[in-house]
Design an enzyme around this catalytic site. Structure first.
Site, PDB file in Angstrom:
ATOM      1  N   GLY A 167      82.883  76.665  78.152  1.00  0.00           N
ATOM      2  CA  GLY A 167      81.949  77.541  77.457  1.00  0.00           C
ATOM      3  C   GLY A 167      82.493  78.957  77.413  1.00  0.00           C
ATOM      4  O   GLY A 167      83.565  79.225  77.960  1.00  0.00           O
ATOM      5  N   ALA A 168      81.767  79.835  76.756  1.00  0.00           N
ATOM      6  CA  ALA A 168      82.225  81.215  76.611  1.00  0.00           C
ATOM      7  C   ALA A 168      82.236  81.941  77.963  1.00  0.00           C
ATOM      8  O   ALA A 168      83.045  82.824  78.203  1.00  0.00           O
ATOM      9  CB  ALA A 168      81.323  81.940  75.629  1.00  0.00           C
ATOM     10  N   PHE A 169      81.329  81.550  78.882  1.00  0.00           N
ATOM     11  CA  PHE A 169      81.197  82.267  80.152  1.00  0.00           C
ATOM     12  C   PHE A 169      81.811  81.525  81.334  1.00  0.00           C
ATOM     13  O   PHE A 169      82.014  82.082  82.396  1.00  0.00           O
ATOM     14  CB  PHE A 169      79.722  82.515  80.468  1.00  0.00           C
ATOM     15  N   GLY A 170      82.031  80.240  81.153  1.00  0.00           N
ATOM     16  CA  GLY A 170      82.563  79.427  82.247  1.00  0.00           C
ATOM     17  C   GLY A 170      82.577  77.969  81.813  1.00  0.00           C
ATOM     18  O   GLY A 170      82.269  77.663  80.663  1.00  0.00           O
ATOM     19  N   ASP A 203      74.608  80.299  64.982  1.00  0.00           N
ATOM     20  CA  ASP A 203      75.894  79.629  65.200  1.00  0.00           C
ATOM     21  C   ASP A 203      75.798  78.144  64.856  1.00  0.00           C
ATOM     22  O   ASP A 203      76.307  77.294  65.579  1.00  0.00           O
ATOM     23  CB  ASP A 203      76.335  79.837  66.659  1.00  0.00           C
ATOM     24  N   LEU A 235      83.044  68.842  81.444  1.00  0.00           N
ATOM     25  CA  LEU A 235      82.814  68.332  80.093  1.00  0.00           C
ATOM     26  C   LEU A 235      83.484  69.200  79.040  1.00  0.00           C
ATOM     27  O   LEU A 235      83.916  68.729  78.006  1.00  0.00           O
ATOM     28  CB  LEU A 235      81.312  68.323  79.778  1.00  0.00           C
ATOM     29  N   GLY A 236      83.520  70.476  79.290  1.00  0.00           N
ATOM     30  CA  GLY A 236      84.058  71.376  78.270  1.00  0.00           C
ATOM     31  C   GLY A 236      84.136  72.797  78.796  1.00  0.00           C
ATOM     32  O   GLY A 236      83.872  73.071  79.967  1.00  0.00           O
ATOM     33  N   VAL A 282      81.643  73.908  81.530  1.00  0.00           N
ATOM     34  CA  VAL A 282      80.439  73.090  81.392  1.00  0.00           C
ATOM     35  C   VAL A 282      80.733  71.755  82.088  1.00  0.00           C
ATOM     36  O   VAL A 282      81.804  71.179  81.888  1.00  0.00           O
ATOM     37  CB  VAL A 282      80.092  72.856  79.901  1.00  0.00           C
ATOM     38  N   ARG A 328      80.418  71.958  65.621  1.00  0.00           N
ATOM     39  CA  ARG A 328      80.816  72.054  67.036  1.00  0.00           C
ATOM     40  C   ARG A 328      79.615  72.328  67.933  1.00  0.00           C
ATOM     41  O   ARG A 328      79.662  72.096  69.146  1.00  0.00           O
ATOM     42  CB  ARG A 328      81.879  73.153  67.224  1.00  0.00           C
ATOM     43  N   ASN A 329      78.541  72.824  67.365  1.00  0.00           N
ATOM     44  CA  ASN A 329      77.341  73.124  68.161  1.00  0.00           C
ATOM     45  C   ASN A 329      76.217  72.112  67.965  1.00  0.00           C
ATOM     46  O   ASN A 329      75.069  72.377  68.311  1.00  0.00           O
ATOM     47  CB  ASN A 329      76.859  74.542  67.861  1.00  0.00           C
ATOM     48  N   ASP A 354      73.771  75.248  71.951  1.00  0.00           N
ATOM     49  CA  ASP A 354      74.417  76.556  71.978  1.00  0.00           C
ATOM     50  C   ASP A 354      73.552  77.671  71.375  1.00  0.00           C
ATOM     51  O   ASP A 354      73.766  78.125  70.245  1.00  0.00           O
ATOM     52  CB  ASP A 354      75.780  76.489  71.261  1.00  0.00           C
TER      53      ASP A 354
HETATM   54  N1  LIG Z   1      74.154  69.547  76.839  1.00  0.00           N
HETATM   55  C1  LIG Z   1      75.444  69.174  76.791  1.00  0.00           C
HETATM   56  N2  LIG Z   1      75.784  67.885  76.925  1.00  0.00           N
HETATM   57  C2  LIG Z   1      77.089  67.509  76.859  1.00  0.00           C
HETATM   58  N3  LIG Z   1      78.120  68.349  76.674  1.00  0.00           N
HETATM   59  C3  LIG Z   1      77.844  69.639  76.530  1.00  0.00           C
HETATM   60  C4  LIG Z   1      76.508  70.136  76.587  1.00  0.00           C
HETATM   61  N4  LIG Z   1      76.534  71.466  76.390  1.00  0.00           N
HETATM   62  C5  LIG Z   1      77.818  71.796  76.237  1.00  0.00           C
HETATM   63  N5  LIG Z   1      78.623  70.721  76.314  1.00  0.00           N
HETATM   64  C6  LIG Z   1      80.087  70.692  76.195  1.00  0.00           C
HETATM   65  O1  LIG Z   1      80.631  71.941  76.582  1.00  0.00           O
HETATM   66  C7  LIG Z   1      81.285  72.576  75.479  1.00  0.00           C
HETATM   67  C8  LIG Z   1      81.008  74.077  75.517  1.00  0.00           C
HETATM   68  O2  LIG Z   1      79.615  74.294  75.379  1.00  0.00           O
HETATM   69  P1  LIG Z   1      79.044  75.448  74.447  1.00  0.00           P
HETATM   70  O3  LIG Z   1      79.786  75.465  73.159  1.00  0.00           O
HETATM   71  O4  LIG Z   1      77.573  75.300  74.386  1.00  0.00           O
HETATM   72  O5  LIG Z   1      79.445  76.696  75.315  1.00  0.00           O
HETATM   73  P2  LIG Z   1      79.378  78.212  74.916  1.00  0.00           P
HETATM   74  O6  LIG Z   1      79.338  78.989  76.179  1.00  0.00           O
HETATM   75  O7  LIG Z   1      78.277  78.426  73.976  1.00  0.00           O
HETATM   76  O8  LIG Z   1      80.777  78.412  74.214  1.00  0.00           O
HETATM   77  P3  LIG Z   1      81.081  78.985  72.770  1.00  0.00           P
HETATM   78  O9  LIG Z   1      80.150  80.130  72.549  1.00  0.00           O
HETATM   79  O10 LIG Z   1      82.531  79.374  72.882  1.00  0.00           O
HETATM   80  O11 LIG Z   1      80.822  77.848  71.823  1.00  0.00           O
HETATM   81  C9  LIG Z   1      80.736  71.857  74.246  1.00  0.00           C
HETATM   82  O12 LIG Z   1      81.643  71.868  73.183  1.00  0.00           O
HETATM   83  C10 LIG Z   1      80.503  70.450  74.760  1.00  0.00           C
HETATM   84  O13 LIG Z   1      81.710  69.727  74.759  1.00  0.00           O
END
Ligand SMILES: Nc1ncnc2c1ncn2[C@@H]1O[C@H](COP(=O)(O)OP(=O)(O)OP(=O)(O)O)[C@@H](O)[C@H]1O
Length: 423
Positions: free
Chosen positions: A172-175, A287, A169-170, A177, A291-292, A306
């Site tokens: 994330g900062a650690f890996g 945050d 799906l996307g 999603v 985007r969140n 997030d």
């Molecule tokens: N619950 C969810 N349902 C659908 N898509 C999701 C969900 N959580 C995350 N995603 C997708 O994954 C992407 C990354 O998630 P997220 O931003 O929460 O990761 P992160 O590790 O916090 O990264 P960062 O700190 O760089 O924002 C989101 O932009 C979204 O596209």
């Protein structure tokens, strides 16, 4: 002598715990997989099936989560942790007395015997635990810690076997999603799974799982719900409700120009409902941004997500030089790195701007550095887009008061926001 975490027993080797040979995550039709090829610290080995499937084996849960589970003297769990040497080891965490939880490394020797104190060795980890439990022998003379009651995995402890990856799906900062299917007693459901790469440090792992710990506390329709964590093997996973509509900022970029104003007002109000709830829980999100905010269901219900940076301290001073979202930060954060519920209110103002600007980047044309200088030195504020409803523009400006105490609370502005949606 028994060795606790941080003081390895001399002349012994700690048990290196690992995955089973079986691959728990299925490759999907389109080839997506979260199988981790960088697993350097774990080996195939000493976690035998009796232990992996034991209710009291909690995998790589952090110390903070482990300690919270152990309430009464003698309560214990088996978990994996990172030894000082960087090696992943098995350890028993036990409530030694009313105050303290002690953590004991399980060691092994060349003949594959397992022991905490070299005076008593067993041929398996489960035999070792059974011995201490049945004979009530203290795990060390100094602690007098005894094993009485094995504490089962909490409901939020999910097995990797129950997760079937569908697609990415996307990022994330650690890996990555993923969209996945979660099979539980309740049936099958689509979920989002945040993963963590296997080679991460203990610090990164704790940070990753802190997000899960924060999310577990909250239950609101406008906040993304966590279903649990899978920490028995790599990659570590946070399993949460899936918001199929994706991030609000992407949606705004694509549809903002043709979106009815009523829908934008609703986005603002729903984000405020979620943030107002977090405010009541004394959660500083840190945050808040389009985007969140994720969109869920066919009506695109807004949900705040997030929680990677969030905290439940009233005021937070964070001096770390991590990547910070400068364009969403309040003056006191930019200057003194102070975060509070009121710095979230500032960010909410920026989110309102994003919604009426169709997902544009705040402070158009300015770099992060220029933005910072203009806000801190010249009290610069963005202009709301011309078609922003006057009441909304007024609220955004209030959220950008230089003095944090003069900014309204989200709960205070919520009734006005709701009225606008109902108009
Ligand atoms: N619950 C969810 N349902 C659908 N898509 C999701 C969900 N959580 C995350 N995603 C997708 O994954 C992407 C990354 O998630 P997220 O931003 O929460 O990761 P992160 O590790 O916090 O990264 P960062 O700190 O760089 O924002 C989101 O932009 C979204 O596209």
């Amino acid at each position: 002598m028994a060795s606790t975490i941080g003081e390895p027993g001399k002349g012994t080797k700690s048990t290196q715990s690992g995955q089973s040979g079986a691959k728990k995550l299925k490759k999907t039709k389109d080839g997506a997989s979260v199988e981790d090829k960088n697993e350097t610290k774990d080996d195939e080995g000493s976690i035998t099936d009796d232990i992996r499937n034991a209710d009291f084996y909690h995998g790589l849960i952090p110390k903070t989560d482990a300690e919270a589970l152990l309430k009464k003297e003698g309560d214990f769990i088996l978990r994996k942790t990172e030894h000082n040497s960087g090696v992943i080891v098995l350890c028993i965490s036990v409530k030694a007395d009313a105050e303290k939880v002690k953590h004991f490394v399980i060691n092994t020797d060349a003949s594959k015997s397992y022991f905490i104190d070299a005076a008593h060795k067993e041929t398996s980890v489960s035999n070792l635990i059974n011995f201490y439990k049945a004979t009530k022998t203290p795990l060390s003379v100094a602690s007098q810690a005894k094993l009485k009651k094995a504490i089962e995995r909490p409901p939020w402890g999910i097995n990797h076997d129950a997760i079937f990856i569908i697609k990415k799906l996307g990022q994330g900062a650690f890996g990555d999603v993923y969209l996945a299917e979660y099979v539980s007693e309740k049936g099958r459901e689509k979920v989002a799974v945040k993963t963590m790469k296997g080679e991460a440090s203990r610090e990164a792992r704790n940070k990753f799982l802190k997000e899960a710990r924060m999310m577990r506390k909250y239950d609101h329709r406008n906040v993304v719900k966590i279903l649990g964590v899978a920490v028995h093997e790599h990659p570590l996973m946070i399993v949460m409700e899936c918001c199929e509509g994706g991030a609000m900022c992407s949606y705004l970029k694509k549809n903002g120009k043709t979106m009815p104003m009523k829908e934008k007002n609703r986005f603002v109000a729903e984000a405020a409902e979620g943030l107002g709830y977090l405010e009541k829980q004394q959660c500083i999100h840190r945050d808040i941004a389009a985007r969140n905010c994720l969109l869920s269901g066919k009506n695109n219900l807004v949900k705040i997500s997030d929680f990677g940076m969030s905290d439940d301290k009233a005021i937070l001073h964070d001096d770390t030089l991590e990547k910070v979202p400068v364009k969403w930060l309040a003056p006191e954060t930019l200057q003194d790195r102070i975060y509070s519920l009121k710095s979230d209110v500032w960010a909410f103002g920026v989110l309102v701007w994003e919604i009426y600007s169709n997902g544009a980047e705040p402070y158009p044309g300015l770099t992060r550095l220029q933005t910072r200088a203009k806000i801190v030195l010249t009290d610069y504020r963005m202009k709301m887009p011309d078609d922003t409803p006057a009441e909304m523009a007024k609220i955004a400006v209030q959220c950008w008061d230089k003095v944090p105490e003069k900014r309204p609370s989200i709960s205070a502005i919520l009734p006005d926001l709701k009225k606008l949606v109902d108009k």
